[in-house]
Design an enzyme around this catalytic site. Structure first.
Site, PDB file in Angstrom:
ATOM      1  N   GLU C 281      38.834  35.458  30.279  1.00 25.92           N
ATOM      2  CA  GLU C 281      38.016  36.614  30.633  1.00 25.92           C
ATOM      3  C   GLU C 281      36.764  36.671  29.757  1.00 25.92           C
ATOM      4  O   GLU C 281      35.671  37.022  30.226  1.00 25.92           O
ATOM      5  CB  GLU C 281      38.848  37.896  30.496  1.00 25.92           C
ATOM      6  CG  GLU C 281      38.237  39.089  31.188  1.00 25.92           C
ATOM      7  CD  GLU C 281      39.274  40.168  31.483  1.00 25.92           C
ATOM      8  OE1 GLU C 281      40.395  39.834  31.911  1.00 25.92           O
ATOM      9  OE2 GLU C 281      38.967  41.339  31.269  1.00 25.92           O
ATOM     10  N   GLU C 284      34.468  34.240  31.099  1.00 28.74           N
ATOM     11  CA  GLU C 284      33.942  34.732  32.380  1.00 28.74           C
ATOM     12  C   GLU C 284      32.798  35.717  32.142  1.00 28.74           C
ATOM     13  O   GLU C 284      31.751  35.672  32.798  1.00 28.74           O
ATOM     14  CB  GLU C 284      35.057  35.395  33.203  1.00 28.74           C
ATOM     15  CG  GLU C 284      34.587  35.819  34.598  1.00 28.74           C
ATOM     16  CD  GLU C 284      35.643  36.618  35.366  1.00 28.74           C
ATOM     17  OE1 GLU C 284      36.792  36.740  34.883  1.00 28.74           O
ATOM     18  OE2 GLU C 284      35.304  37.117  36.454  1.00 28.74           O
ATOM     19  N   CYS C 307      43.626  43.434  34.292  1.00 32.98           N
ATOM     20  CA  CYS C 307      44.991  43.252  33.778  1.00 32.98           C
ATOM     21  C   CYS C 307      45.977  44.234  34.361  1.00 32.98           C
ATOM     22  O   CYS C 307      47.173  44.005  34.354  1.00 32.98           O
ATOM     23  CB  CYS C 307      45.038  43.452  32.272  1.00 32.98           C
ATOM     24  SG  CYS C 307      43.847  42.476  31.402  1.00 32.98           S
ATOM     25  N   SER C 327      37.033  41.240  37.099  1.00 29.22           N
ATOM     26  CA  SER C 327      37.235  39.890  36.580  1.00 29.22           C
ATOM     27  C   SER C 327      38.174  39.159  37.536  1.00 29.22           C
ATOM     28  O   SER C 327      39.109  39.756  38.078  1.00 29.22           O
ATOM     29  CB  SER C 327      37.859  39.982  35.194  1.00 29.22           C
ATOM     30  OG  SER C 327      38.464  38.763  34.867  1.00 29.22           O
ATOM     31  N   LYS C 366      53.632  46.208  38.190  1.00 27.59           N
ATOM     32  CA  LYS C 366      53.839  44.767  37.986  1.00 27.59           C
ATOM     33  C   LYS C 366      54.829  44.189  38.982  1.00 27.59           C
ATOM     34  O   LYS C 366      54.790  43.013  39.308  1.00 27.59           O
ATOM     35  CB  LYS C 366      54.353  44.526  36.563  1.00 27.59           C
ATOM     36  CG  LYS C 366      53.328  44.798  35.480  1.00 27.59           C
ATOM     37  CD  LYS C 366      52.342  43.657  35.347  1.00 27.59           C
ATOM     38  CE  LYS C 366      51.257  43.985  34.337  1.00 27.59           C
ATOM     39  NZ  LYS C 366      50.096  43.091  34.477  1.00 27.59           N
ATOM     40  N   GLU C 369      52.791  43.580  41.910  1.00 27.96           N
ATOM     41  CA  GLU C 369      51.882  42.470  41.623  1.00 27.96           C
ATOM     42  C   GLU C 369      52.597  41.130  41.752  1.00 27.96           C
ATOM     43  O   GLU C 369      52.062  40.169  42.318  1.00 27.96           O
ATOM     44  CB  GLU C 369      51.315  42.629  40.203  1.00 27.96           C
ATOM     45  CG  GLU C 369      50.249  41.605  39.859  1.00 27.96           C
ATOM     46  CD  GLU C 369      49.817  41.670  38.389  1.00 27.96           C
ATOM     47  OE1 GLU C 369      50.660  42.005  37.542  1.00 27.96           O
ATOM     48  OE2 GLU C 369      48.655  41.377  38.105  1.00 27.96           O
ATOM     49  N   GLU C 374      49.054  36.394  46.835  1.00 30.60           N
ATOM     50  CA  GLU C 374      48.189  35.451  46.089  1.00 30.60           C
ATOM     51  C   GLU C 374      48.907  34.813  44.912  1.00 30.60           C
ATOM     52  O   GLU C 374      48.381  33.893  44.294  1.00 30.60           O
ATOM     53  CB  GLU C 374      46.952  36.178  45.530  1.00 30.60           C
ATOM     54  CG  GLU C 374      46.147  36.997  46.523  1.00 30.60           C
ATOM     55  CD  GLU C 374      46.619  38.435  46.601  1.00 30.60           C
ATOM     56  OE1 GLU C 374      46.698  39.100  45.557  1.00 30.60           O
ATOM     57  OE2 GLU C 374      46.924  38.892  47.717  1.00 30.60           O
ATOM     58  N   CYS C 523      48.980  50.631  28.637  1.00 31.08           N
ATOM     59  CA  CYS C 523      50.334  50.205  29.030  1.00 31.08           C
ATOM     60  C   CYS C 523      51.432  50.930  28.252  1.00 31.08           C
ATOM     61  O   CYS C 523      52.534  51.112  28.776  1.00 31.08           O
ATOM     62  CB  CYS C 523      50.494  48.708  28.833  1.00 31.08           C
ATOM     63  SG  CYS C 523      49.248  47.786  29.730  1.00 31.08           S
TER      64      CYS C 523
END
Lengths: 393, 155, 593
Positions: C281, C284, C307, C327, C366, C369, C374, C523
């Site tokens: 990142e 990036e 994230c 990102s 999560k 996710e 993907e 988190c």
């Protein structure tokens, strides 16, 4: 026999006279009008009976860039239909009351919250409002704009904070109080919410003046009151009577000779059995001895052919559906009462369970967020205590 | 009118703030008799609130139907005085005439039959609303005439 | 007018700030008044009514949560009248409740159960008015069971006030009133972002995470499977709460021991992947800046972190036209998963099809996710299951080990080594701080100019934080950044994400780089964390995170040996071809309404 009830003829009297009253009142100062109103001891006619003058005084004392006057025409209490007739026949007095409220409080915007069931009144109300706007502009040079807000079928929206939530496009769930609408009302601005009849009676106070207004009625229950009379009576309809009448006189006049009980104040009011007619007065509790009942004016008469169990069952179904559902005692309490009386009637629960349910209504009265949940106890306990056998057998 | 166009028109007329929600919903009901999920999403978009909030508001109010309804919505007052004055007969007459039960809509989408709380005509019960129109002191005979009128009234 | 009021509660006088509630006053005196709809993160509702107290001179009881303390009030919190009403209210709630507590996931961590026990509620007092309902298990993340709902609306207020998602609202009225999605649709069909804040604000078992740990027990029992778990930084500072430790205790090494006792073949560290995330990142960001400053291209800035899967789904729904600002880096969980079934498998000589990769997360999003289409770049499900901190707590309890006295163990290798920069991913501002520690050094060749590497301006619980860092004396490769004032912002809680995103939408965002976390506090306050979670608890967990960081031998992502080996032996370079394939992803436009 001469009726012991005193008829009053103000609300449906000539609107021409009312116009003169309005012009005269507008020549007074805000303080003078407010003093008159407080002196008159006029109380809200929606049922709760809060001093109208004090309500206005609170709203007047708030500093805000915008204030609102709302006419509560969400008449939904079972057995009540007076506001519909006032709007139909005496709209000018209501609008006059709103304009006077606007002047006193310092508001230039008013709403009539009209229950959806009365939508058919909208065209004539609009016409009346438009004429009234012209009068305000041309003869009083007073900037006050009135709009109609149409309800959508919800009894609880008659509760003033639920009504405000509804106007804000939300579910009609009553707010926590404090803050009261006079501090934090529609869109957070100081707001006066008055019942249709109350606003019309403001015009009466202005017309006859406080001292004469007080001559009607007894103690703090001053003035006249519109009663919506229905049920087992040969004379159902709307009557304007002096406040503070005795129920026995009322039944003599309106009963069918076989009156078993009178429901005073609709489903959220009290059921008075025959044996208590003599000792019951219609007026506000705090200033009367013996049994006294405040009311929004709904008087439903039941004769001896009626099952009081059916009556109570009907009320409880009503409350179960019309509770907003947000607070525990009202949402679940109503369901328990309904389910409970059915279970007792069927014999699934013993007679003892009635005691539990009566205690439950105490809890509902003590802890519910708004008047709906608090007042379920009224009809429940007055019916169950006076017609116990009918509940069981 | 296409539903999106209708809602756009209503939003233009009443505004796009939360306090304009109920007039918009009423406008949709006026035209469509109910508020479809597509309509609710479109209203949410116009007012930039969530669709769940629109749904939550609709389901609070008896008149803001979220299920399809007939052209004529009949609401029979079920409060105690109308009950005492013959509500049951009113309902059974209507059920017989329309061949539907309370809560249902006729196949031709012409009539829906519902119950409602006090309509404010206790002195003239039993009463019912047909859309915004009130009918008082109902008798089976009167009801047959009223329904016949609405059946004829094709437009 | 004075700014303080004096009231008397149960005979004790207390001085309070104006506008404080009776409940606040009682708290000040350590008088416990039970509550259900009240949560300090949320606005006052006054729905449940169990907090009623008696005010002298007032006939009805008053709700202590919503009643302001006024000078001279005399309050009694435990009279017979109060007790009886309160007991009745709890009994009513029980009568509307699915009381199969023995089989409830929230058993022993349920506010209604606690109250019912304290007041010894007789289930037979009232008839049951429980409505028939079906458990909604449509979502990968959240399970909704209306039979356990007490209609306190904490979830509704959470979804509105903290997250501004409004996927849940109150629907219907009276006896039918319920908490509902749009049209009563399944949770996976609406704008829910799976953040799970509703779960940690739910007093009962009505909203819980979808649980997958039974499958993990099965995999562990299968000798053919190599079952690995990586644990996120926030788990180690919160897991102890479910197992008897005080809030804010770091239990990293005990956790590793316990997970090994459960039978995981390797216990690895998500922080390793967090460090990899920083390299990817960070580069990036530099790449984007170079395209802007050198190539004069139109590039989406600010770049925003990716994230937090709750945040990612939020932007997909709410700002679908601004996905290019995100990102392209996968989250550490997904980077870890992709590397586990490629790099790890290769190094360890294990067939990736036999690897079961589990992520121990503070998060419910999560789970979703891990199941995004993907996320199969290894050729398999990169992550087989995401478990919450709470689920891990349950697994440890099942083993029967005495967690309090457990010995300490280090993470396994490979992919078990990490830096303090990886650890602080758990707190709001942590990703930003970790990125700055690396990026600044890459660009200038010097450490960030903050004492002990602690970039304090990005820390703390303020909803939106911002900072500017002036870049000077760059190494030659980054001379284009000479003198640039790097403007950054950090938002946590999606209501705050809205604030910075509205700027992006208007084109007025002054920032180069923004960190956004879906959950308040980051988190450590995630939807998979122990219940309760509130402001004080969030702060204690954050303190523990920074303590963990301060105690790490390596504090910067690019200095982690295992990370360096990963690049040397496998990825070659940040943003390289392999990275691109395994560690970066694409996003999907979704409906806002």
């Amino acid at each position: 026999m001469q009726s012991k009830l005193k008829r009053v003829d103000f609300i449906f009297s000539s609107n021409e006279e009312s116009k003169k009253v309005l012009l005269k009142t507008f020549r007074k100062t805000r303080e003078e009008i407010l003093d008159e109103l407080i002196t008159s001891r006029l109380k809200g006619r929606g049922g709760a009976g809060f001093s109208t003058g004090m309500k206005w005084k609170f709203a007047k004392s708030e500093v805000a860039d915008q204030k609102y006057i709302i006419c509560n025409a969400d008449e939904g209490e079972p057995g009540t239909f007076k506001d519909r007739k006032i709007l139909d026949k005496a709209l000018f007095k209501v609008l006059g009351g709103m304009a006077i409220a606007g002047k006193v409080v310092g508001a230039n915007k008013g709403f009539i919250y009209l229950r959806g069931e009365y939508k058919f009144l909208v065209p004539q109300l609009k016409e009346g409002i438009s004429d009234f706007h012209k009068l305000l502009k041309n003869e009083l040079d007073f900037d006050f704009n009135i709009e109609i807000f149409l309800g959508s079928g919800s009894y609880i929206c008659g509760e003033e904070t639920a009504l405000i939530e509804s106007m804000e496009g939300k579910r009609g769930e009553p707010r926590n109080k404090p803050p009261f609408p006079t501090q934090y009302g529609y869109l957070g601005k100081p707001t006066v919410v008055n019942n249709v009849e109350t606003l019309a009676l403001v015009m009466m106070v202005c017309q006859v003046e406080a001292e004469n207004f007080k001559k009607l009625g007894i103690h703090d229950s001053t003035g006249s009151k519109l009663f919506s009379i229905s049920g087992d009576t040969p004379k159902s309809g709307i009557y304007e009577l002096e406040f503070g009448m005795s129920l026995i006189d009322f039944v003599e006049e309106f009963g069918d000779g076989d009156t078993k009980s009178v429901q005073v104040g609709g489903a959220s009011g009290f059921c008075v059995p025959r044996k208590k007619f003599e000792t019951t007065t219609i007026g506000y509790k705090e200033d009367l001895d013996g049994d006294s009942l405040p009311t929004g004016g709904s008087m439903m008469l039941f004769n001896s052919s009626r099952s009081m169990y059916n009556v109570l069952h009907n009320y409880l179904e009503f409350f179960t559906n019309e509770s907003c559902g947000q607070c525990t005692p009202c949402r679940i309490g109503c369901q328990q009462l309904l389910k409970g009386i059915k279970a007792i009637k069927r014999g699934d629960k013993s007679e003892e369970y009635l005691k539990q349910l009566l205690e439950l209504t105490d809890t509902m009265k003590l802890t519910s967020k708004c008047g709906l949940g608090q007042s379920v106890a009224n009809s429940f306990s007055s019916i169950v205590e006076n017609f116990r056998e009918e509940m069981i057998y | 009118m296409e539903i999106k166009a209708l809602i756009f028109k209503l939003a233009e007329k009443y505004g796009r703030k939360r306090e304009n929600l109920i007039p918009i919903l009423q406008g949709v009901v006026q035209e469509e008799r109910y508020i479809s999920d597509e309509a609710m999403v479109e209203i949410a978009r116009q007012l930039d609130i969530s669709a769940a909030q629109v749904y939550g508001t609709c389901t609070f109010y008896s008149f803001l139907n979220t299920k399809p309804k007939g052209k004529y919505i009949i609401r029979v007052c079920e409060t105690i005085v109308c009950d005492m004055r013959g509500k049951k007969e009113v309902i059974s007459t209507l059920e017989d005439l329309l061949k539907i039960k309370i809560g249902e809509t006729t196949h031709n989408k012409r009539f829906s039959l519902l119950k409602t709380e006090c309509l404010g005509w206790c002195h003239k019960g039993p009463v019912m609303l047909v859309n915004d129109e009130v009918y008082t002191e109902l008798t089976p005979e009167k009801i047959r005439n009223i329904i016949a009128k609405y059946k004829e009234n094709i437009n | 007018m004075t700014d303080t009021v004096k009231i008397k509660i149960d005979g004790i006088e207390v001085k309070l700030e104006k506008n404080a509630s009776i409940l606040d006053a009682a708290k000040q005196l350590n008088i416990k008044i039970p509550t259900l709809c009240h949560h300090e993160d949320l606005c006052v509702a006054g729905n449940c009514r169990v907090c009623v107290v008696e005010q002298e001179g007032v006939h009805n009881l008053v709700p202590s949560c919503s009643t302001p303390a006024l000078d001279g009030m005399i309050i009694h919190t435990m009279t017979p009248k109060v007790r009886k009403a309160r007991k009745d209210l709890i009994a009513l709630l029980v009568s509307e409740h699915n009381t199969q507590c023995t089989t409830c996931y929230r058993s022993k961590n349920c506010e209604l159960q606690d109250l019912a026990a304290e007041y010894n509620i007789d289930n037979e007092v009232y008839l049951s008015v429980l409505k028939p309902s079906k458990v909604d298990r449509s979502s990968w993340s959240i399970e909704k069971d209306d039979s356990k709902c007490i209609r306190c609306q904490r979830c509704v207020r959470t979804c509105a006030e903290l997250q501004h998602v409004n996927a849940l609202d109150v629907a219907y009225r009276g006896k039918d009133m319920k908490i509902s999605t749009f049209m009563d649709l399944h949770m996976n069909e609406v704008v829910c972002v799976n953040c799970g804040q509703c779960i940690i604000h739910c007093p009962t078992g009505a909203l819980t995470e979808r649980r997958y740990y039974d499958n993990i027990w099965d995999a562990i029992g299968d000798p053919k499977k190599h079952v690995i778990i990586n644990t996120a930084p926030s788990v180690r500072v919160a897991l102890g709460e479910t197992l008897g430790f005080p809030v804010g205790t770091r239990v990293t090494k005990k956790m590793v021991t316990a997970l090994k006792k459960i039978g995981f073949d390797a216990v690895l560290d998500t922080d390793f992947a967090a460090d990899v995330t920083i390299l990817e990142e960070g580069h990036e960001l530099l790449h984007r800046l170079k395209r802007v400053f050198v190539d004069k291209e139109k590039v989406s800035l600010p770049m925003i972190t990716s994230c937090s899967p709750g945040w990612v789904k939020f932007i997909e729904h709410m700002y679908p036209n601004y996905l290019s600002h995100l990102s392209t880096c996968k989250s550490p969980q997904q980077m870890f998963g992709a590397l586990a079934k490629t790099y790890y498998a290769k190094k360890k000589g294990i067939d990736p099809k036999d690897i079961v990769s589990v992520a121990g997360m503070p998060c419910s999003a999560k789970k979703y996710e891990a199941n995004r289409p993907e996320m199969k770049s290894s050729g398999y499900n990169d992550v087989d299951a995401g478990l919450t901190t709470r689920e891990i707590g349950h697994m440890i309890k099942e083993t029967g080990v005495d967690f309090l006295s457990l010995e300490e163990t280090e993470f396994d290798s490979l992919m078990g080594e990490s830096s303090g920069a990886g650890v602080i991913f758990g707190a709001t501002g942590g990703v930003m701080e970790a990125a700055l520690r690396t990026v600044y050094e890459v660009v200038t060749g010097r450490e960030v100019p903050f004492k002990n590497l602690n970039i304090t301006p990005v820390r703390g619980l303020k909803g939106v934080k911002e900072a500017t860092i002036k870049i000077e004396n760059c190494v030659p490769a980054f001379s284009f950044l000479e003198g640039v004032e790097l403007k950054i912002a950090i938002a946590h809680g999606l209501i705050n994400a809205r604030i910075v995103m509205d700027q992006v939408e208007k084109g007025t965002s002054p920032y180069h780089f923004i960190e956004i976390m879906a959950c308040p506090g980051g988190c450590i306050g995630g939807g998979g964390q122990p219940i309760p979670t509130n402001c004080e608890i969030r702060q204690k967990r954050i303190d523990a995170i920074y303590e963990e960081d301060a105690n790490m031998p390596v504090r910067k992502s690019h200095e982690v040996k295992e990370v360096q080996e990963l690049y040397r032996d496998f990825l070659k370079e940040p943003l390289g071809q392999k990275s691109h394939h395994l560690l970066h992803t694409k996003y999907t436009k979704r409906n806002r309404y």
